[in-house]
Design an enzyme around this catalytic site. Structure first.
Site, short mmCIF file in Angstrom:
data_model
loop_
_atom_site.label_atom_id
_atom_site.label_comp_id
_atom_site.label_asym_id
_atom_site.label_seq_id
_atom_site.Cartn_x
_atom_site.Cartn_y
_atom_site.Cartn_z
N HIS A 48 0.69 -1.07 0.00
CA HIS A 48 -0.19 0.06 -0.08
C HIS A 48 0.94 1.13 -0.02
O HIS A 48 0.68 2.18 0.75
CB HIS A 48 -0.97 -0.08 0.95
N TYR A 331 3.05 -4.88 10.38
CA TYR A 331 2.88 -3.45 10.20
C TYR A 331 3.88 -2.71 10.88
O TYR A 331 4.71 -1.49 10.35
CB TYR A 331 1.66 -3.07 10.36
C1 HEM Z 1 -0.95 -11.77 6.92
C2 HEM Z 1 -1.30 -10.82 6.41
C3 HEM Z 1 -1.10 -9.49 5.93
C4 HEM Z 1 0.21 -8.84 5.72
C5 HEM Z 1 1.44 -9.63 6.49
C6 HEM Z 1 0.19 -7.52 5.41
C7 HEM Z 1 1.32 -6.63 5.50
C8 HEM Z 1 0.98 -5.22 5.14
C9 HEM Z 1 2.08 -4.41 5.36
C10 HEM Z 1 3.47 -4.68 5.62
C11 HEM Z 1 1.53 -3.14 5.24
C12 HEM Z 1 2.35 -1.78 5.23
C13 HEM Z 1 2.23 -1.13 6.78
C14 HEM Z 1 3.04 -0.08 7.14
O1 HEM Z 1 3.81 0.14 6.84
O2 HEM Z 1 2.29 0.91 7.74
C15 HEM Z 1 0.35 -3.25 4.71
C16 HEM Z 1 -0.70 -2.27 4.78
C17 HEM Z 1 -2.12 -2.43 4.59
N1 HEM Z 1 -2.80 -3.72 4.57
FE1 HEM Z 1 -1.84 -5.57 4.85
N2 HEM Z 1 -1.25 -7.25 5.35
C18 HEM Z 1 -1.99 -8.34 5.48
C19 HEM Z 1 -3.29 -8.61 5.59
C20 HEM Z 1 -4.00 -7.42 5.33
C21 HEM Z 1 -5.65 -7.77 5.09
C22 HEM Z 1 -6.59 -9.10 5.71
C23 HEM Z 1 -6.05 -6.63 4.88
C24 HEM Z 1 -7.52 -6.06 4.59
C25 HEM Z 1 -8.63 -6.33 5.44
C26 HEM Z 1 -4.86 -5.39 4.56
C27 HEM Z 1 -5.17 -4.30 4.24
C28 HEM Z 1 -4.04 -3.34 4.37
C29 HEM Z 1 -4.17 -2.05 4.15
C30 HEM Z 1 -5.53 -1.29 3.84
C31 HEM Z 1 -2.86 -1.38 4.31
C32 HEM Z 1 -2.80 0.02 4.19
C33 HEM Z 1 -2.90 0.67 5.60
C34 HEM Z 1 -2.61 2.49 5.38
O3 HEM Z 1 -3.13 3.12 4.76
O4 HEM Z 1 -1.76 2.74 6.16
N3 HEM Z 1 -3.82 -6.33 4.76
N4 HEM Z 1 -0.13 -4.53 5.01
#
Ligand code: HEM
Length: 341
Positions: A48, A331
């Site tokens: 993202h 995260y």
């Molecule tokens: C094991 C499962 C998952 C992993 C390893 C993962 C990993 C990540 C990582 C590393 C980030 C960046 C965080 C940051 O730097 O602040 C991120 C952001 C994000 N993830 Fe995931 N994620 C997972 C599951 C999900 C799921 C299930 C959803 C939806 C329900 C999701 C939606 C998002 C969203 C919307 C962001 C952006 C948040 C923002 O705008 O700061 N992720 N994810």
């Protein structure tokens, strides 16, 4: 009851839930693999990467009040929302099919200073069930998508597509639960706008009322403008990063509204596995409306923060879903790396 969550991304090790999966992958290893697949720039989110932050106002309907003591769901409050393209590649193409995110922070106070604290976050994406029942399945998929997006000359791209086909076949064999999500993904066009996309929280959480009665639920953020997919011919006229500009220009004529909807579970609905849908006829309670008003004047500040799906107000708790707990650690690792000097 969950302890109050700190605003700092550095303290996930003190939080409940394991930073190691049942198969032994640490949150740091998960982020290493995401980096290798998605090539984020050093100061970007590892997924993202491209997103923009907006001011919003949450106006409750009052309909969720009997289920929870969470004040932020029953009183009007300021909020900030980050909309994003799900890729770790900052230059990802908004005209292509893929993940789009909507992440919300309910704030205490009016949100007019950097001291405003988030009392609860919602983190949601544009699919109805998650692709995988464990983090390994998700990371495998990120790797397959990374291969499919290989850049370079004709030969490099062809090699990438071939490697991706093999990887997708392995993912489907090892994670059969991914089939439904991948099939529905393949049948969709890209979303036409951040304002016309539905975003689901996917994991189960638990509402707790004043007598301590607990009711599992999942949330979704439903656009008042309806859901619109992109017209492929029209897409060719758009810039590859059109989504943020599209939302900015819509907001010049008035707020864009989403309904925060809670889907309540029945006793045998699975709460530990976001890859399993609940029957659609489960009760859907509109908890309130999020009115997105304008680009946040404190965008730099909020871009640095973590939108953490386990930051929950008293009256809302995490479920027994281990992937939800693991996400917080991943995260936090991503934030430590992107905020490092
Ligand atoms: C094991 C499962 C998952 C992993 C390893 C993962 C990993 C990540 C990582 C590393 C980030 C960046 C965080 C940051 O730097 O602040 C991120 C952001 C994000 N993830 Fe995931 N994620 C997972 C599951 C999900 C799921 C299930 C959803 C939806 C329900 C999701 C939606 C998002 C969203 C919307 C962001 C952006 C948040 C923002 O705008 O700061 N992720 N994810």
């Amino acid at each position: 009851m969950m302890p109050a969550m700190s605003q700092s991304p550095q303290d996930a090790s003190d939080s409940p839930g394991s930073s190691v999966t049942e198969d032994g992958m640490t949150a740091a290893q998960a982020v290493d693999r995401i980096e290798a697949a998605a090539h984020p720039r050093p100061h970007d989110r590892r997924l993202h990467a491209r997103g923009a932050v907006y001011d919003a106002r949450f106006v409750p309907t009052g309909q969720i009040a009997e289920w929870t003591t969470a004040a932020c769901l029953t009183a009007e409050s300021a909020a900030v929302i980050r909309f994003s393209n799900g890729s770790g590649n900052f230059a990802a193409d908004d005209r292509a099919r893929g993940v789009r995110g909507m992440a919300v922070k309910f704030l205490d106070g009016d949100g007019s200073s950097d001291d405003a604290r988030a009392v609860m976050d919602l983190v949601a994406a544009n699919f109805r069930v998650f692709s995988s029942h464990n983090p390994e399945g998700f990371i495998d998929l990120v790797e397959a998508l990374g291969m499919a997006a290989t850049e370079g000359g004709f030969a490099d791209r062809a090699k990438g597509k071939l490697a991706a086909a093999g990887k997708f076949a392995t993912v489907l064999a090892q994670h059969p639960e991914s089939r439904g999500a991948l099939k529905s993904f393949a049948g969709q066009q890209a979303p036409a706008g951040f304002a016309t996309t539905r975003y689901d929280g996917l994991h189960a959480f638990v509402l707790v009322d004043e007598s301590g009665v607990r009711r599992p639920f999942r949330y979704r953020l439903v656009p008042q403008l309806g859901e619109v997919e992109i017209d492929p011919a029209y897409a060719e006229t758009l810039a590859p990063d059109f989504l943020i500009g599209d939302l900015d220009s819509r907001l010049t004529t008035g707020p864009v509204t989403f309904t925060v909807v809670y889907q309540l579970a029945e006793p045998n609905d699975p709460t530990h596995d976001p890859s399993q849908a609940w029957p659609e006829h489960r009760p859907l309670i509109p908890a309130g409306h999020l009115h997105v008003t304008a680009r946040s004047p404190r965008e730099d500040h909020w871009q640095q923060q973590v939108f953490d799906p386990t930051r929950l107000a008293p009256g809302v708790e995490a479920s027994d879903d281990k992937m939800l707990a693991f996400r917080r650690h991943a995260y936090s690792v991503s934030a430590e790396r992107r905020l490092a000097p």
